[in-house]
Scaffold this motif. Sequence first.
Motif, short mmCIF file in Angstrom:
data_model
loop_
_atom_site.label_atom_id
_atom_site.label_comp_id
_atom_site.label_asym_id
_atom_site.label_seq_id
_atom_site.Cartn_x
_atom_site.Cartn_y
_atom_site.Cartn_z
N PRO A 1 0.84 -1.23 0.00
CA PRO A 1 -0.05 -0.10 -0.06
C PRO A 1 0.83 1.17 0.02
CG PRO A 1 0.04 -1.12 2.32
CD PRO A 1 0.63 -2.03 1.21
N GLU A 2 2.02 1.01 0.12
CA GLU A 2 2.88 2.38 0.45
C GLU A 2 3.95 2.57 -1.00
OE1 GLU A 2 5.19 2.37 3.78
OE2 GLU A 2 3.45 2.09 5.20
N THR A 3 3.81 1.40 -1.83
CA THR A 3 4.38 1.61 -2.95
C THR A 3 3.64 1.56 -4.26
OG1 THR A 3 6.35 0.77 -2.04
CG2 THR A 3 6.31 0.76 -4.26
N PRO A 4 3.41 2.65 -5.46
CA PRO A 4 2.53 2.52 -6.43
C PRO A 4 2.97 1.13 -7.04
CG PRO A 4 3.42 4.84 -6.07
CD PRO A 4 4.27 3.80 -5.31
N VAL A 5 1.87 0.65 -7.69
CA VAL A 5 2.12 -0.60 -8.31
C VAL A 5 2.73 -0.35 -9.49
CG1 VAL A 5 -0.32 -0.39 -9.72
CG2 VAL A 5 0.79 -2.85 -9.13
N GLU A 6 2.94 0.89 -10.00
CA GLU A 6 3.53 1.14 -11.26
C GLU A 6 5.00 1.00 -10.92
OE1 GLU A 6 -0.42 3.76 -11.91
OE2 GLU A 6 1.25 2.79 -10.23
N ALA B 1 9.95 -2.47 -11.96
CA ALA B 1 11.09 -3.05 -11.37
C ALA B 1 11.10 -4.59 -12.00
CB ALA B 1 11.35 -3.12 -9.79
N MET B 2 9.90 -5.27 -11.85
CA MET B 2 9.49 -6.39 -12.42
C MET B 2 9.96 -6.60 -13.84
SD MET B 2 6.13 -7.45 -10.36
CE MET B 2 5.61 -9.05 -10.82
N SER B 3 9.57 -5.46 -14.56
CA SER B 3 9.77 -5.46 -16.15
C SER B 3 11.28 -5.57 -16.26
CB SER B 3 9.29 -4.09 -16.66
OG SER B 3 9.67 -3.83 -18.18
N GLU B 4 12.25 -5.00 -15.34
CA GLU B 4 13.47 -4.85 -15.60
C GLU B 4 14.04 -6.18 -15.39
OE1 GLU B 4 15.27 -1.99 -13.02
OE2 GLU B 4 14.23 -0.40 -14.13
N LYS C 1 -3.56 -0.48 -14.49
CA LYS C 1 -2.35 0.34 -14.11
C LYS C 1 -1.02 -0.54 -14.42
CE LYS C 1 -4.35 2.95 -10.47
NZ LYS C 1 -4.45 3.32 -9.01
N ALA C 2 -1.05 -1.75 -13.89
CA ALA C 2 0.22 -2.60 -14.01
C ALA C 2 0.43 -3.03 -15.56
CB ALA C 2 0.15 -3.66 -13.13
N HIS C 3 -0.63 -3.36 -16.24
CA HIS C 3 -0.56 -3.82 -17.48
C HIS C 3 0.02 -2.64 -18.52
CE1 HIS C 3 -1.40 -6.60 -20.67
NE2 HIS C 3 -2.18 -5.97 -21.26
N GLY C 4 -0.21 -1.44 -18.17
CA GLY C 4 0.16 -0.13 -18.81
C GLY C 4 1.76 0.01 -18.78
N VAL C 5 2.29 -0.62 -17.70
CA VAL C 5 3.72 -0.45 -17.45
C VAL C 5 4.56 -1.57 -18.25
CG1 VAL C 5 5.56 -0.59 -15.78
CG2 VAL C 5 3.66 0.68 -15.36
N HIS C 6 3.99 -2.96 -17.98
CA HIS C 6 4.60 -4.06 -18.83
C HIS C 6 3.45 -5.08 -18.96
CE1 HIS C 6 7.93 -6.97 -19.55
NE2 HIS C 6 6.82 -7.76 -19.28
N PRO C 7 3.23 -5.85 -19.99
CA PRO C 7 2.24 -6.73 -20.06
C PRO C 7 2.25 -7.83 -19.09
CG PRO C 7 3.33 -6.30 -22.26
CD PRO C 7 4.06 -5.61 -21.15
N LEU C 8 1.22 -8.10 -18.41
CA LEU C 8 0.89 -9.27 -17.48
C LEU C 8 0.32 -10.27 -18.03
CD1 LEU C 8 -1.25 -7.24 -15.06
CD2 LEU C 8 1.43 -7.48 -14.74
N SER C 9 0.97 -11.33 -17.98
CA SER C 9 0.61 -12.76 -18.34
C SER C 9 -0.48 -13.44 -17.81
CB SER C 9 1.77 -13.91 -18.65
OG SER C 9 2.56 -13.40 -19.88
N ALA C 10 -0.54 -13.02 -16.47
CA ALA C 10 -1.48 -13.82 -15.50
C ALA C 10 -1.82 -13.00 -14.40
CB ALA C 10 -0.83 -15.04 -15.31
#
Length: 337
Positions: free
Chosen positions: A137-142, A147-150, A172-181
């Motif tokens: 809750p203290e870190t924006p999911v983006e 970092a996961m994208s890296e 929001k997350a999918h806009g940063v890096h495509p989610l597979s699941a």
Amino acid sequence: MSKVKRIKLGSQGLDVAVEGLGCMGMTPIAGGDIYGKANEAESIATIHRALELGIDFLDTADLYGPLLNERLIAKAIKGRRDQYTIATKFGFEVGDDEKLTWKFNGRPDYVKKAAERSLKNLGTDYIDLYYLHRIDPETPVEETVGAMSELVQEGKVRYIGLSEVSGDTIRKAHGVHPLSAVQTEYSLFEREPEVNGVLATLDELGIGFVAYSPLGRGFITGDLQSPDDFTADDFRRHIPRFQGDNFYKNLELLKQIQELAAEKGATPSQLALAWVLSRKNTVAIPGTKRVRYIEENAAAANLVLDQAEIEKLESVVPVGSASGTRYDAGQMQFVNV
């Protein structure tokens, strides 16, 4: 027995068996046996038998143990890493002393640290599917997904996903890096994703759905007849759905599932799994630590339900019919966020 069929999960190329194996119960968590006592040798034998049946998709997390579950999987897959698809998760903070802090951590520096630790514990140089277990809750999911994208760019992770999130967070997350699941609890007893917009969002964006606890945390197996059937440290004792009158009301629902399963010539577990798998772009990951159950579950992957059977099943166990919440009040505030 024919091997479990395969699907493309999401639109990024992840190819998996339509049924995976949830490994959480194979090790204790924070000193307690979450689903009763586990045996390492039998757990490893279950992982090996799963592969023979075509179930090569293993689901774990650094939380489980913590870290012990990943290490168990490393033992099981040693010498045949390339034959398995490994999904693990991070987000429940694990300290350098290998103990849970009971905080959530999605900061970019922790993402990298957790991934390196999981790679080491799994005995591998890549993770097939890496999930954020719970939102910090203290870190924006983006920022977390960035970092996961890296990690994907570095070749340490192949695909990424989220667990227990809302439709808005998925976007929001999918806009940063495509989610597979996206992974969420889903079963005949837990159908909230149908009404909270999660499944609709996944369908719209072409993201795969991974249903964990598709057997209602073991309730649908029919092995449980009383709240007293749980061992003292079984965490289900703390779940409202398994307590008091809720338990017995849900037992009445189970009886109807059992009747329909008998008509189909299947076990209640197989019928419930076949129902989950009737949904497009969906994988179920029932958890077990016993060979006989992985064999029973595998047979469900090839059990086909027609539309009339699906509708009849959903009519006897409609949305919202299960009594009691799936987590206690404290944990419920951290799901669908």
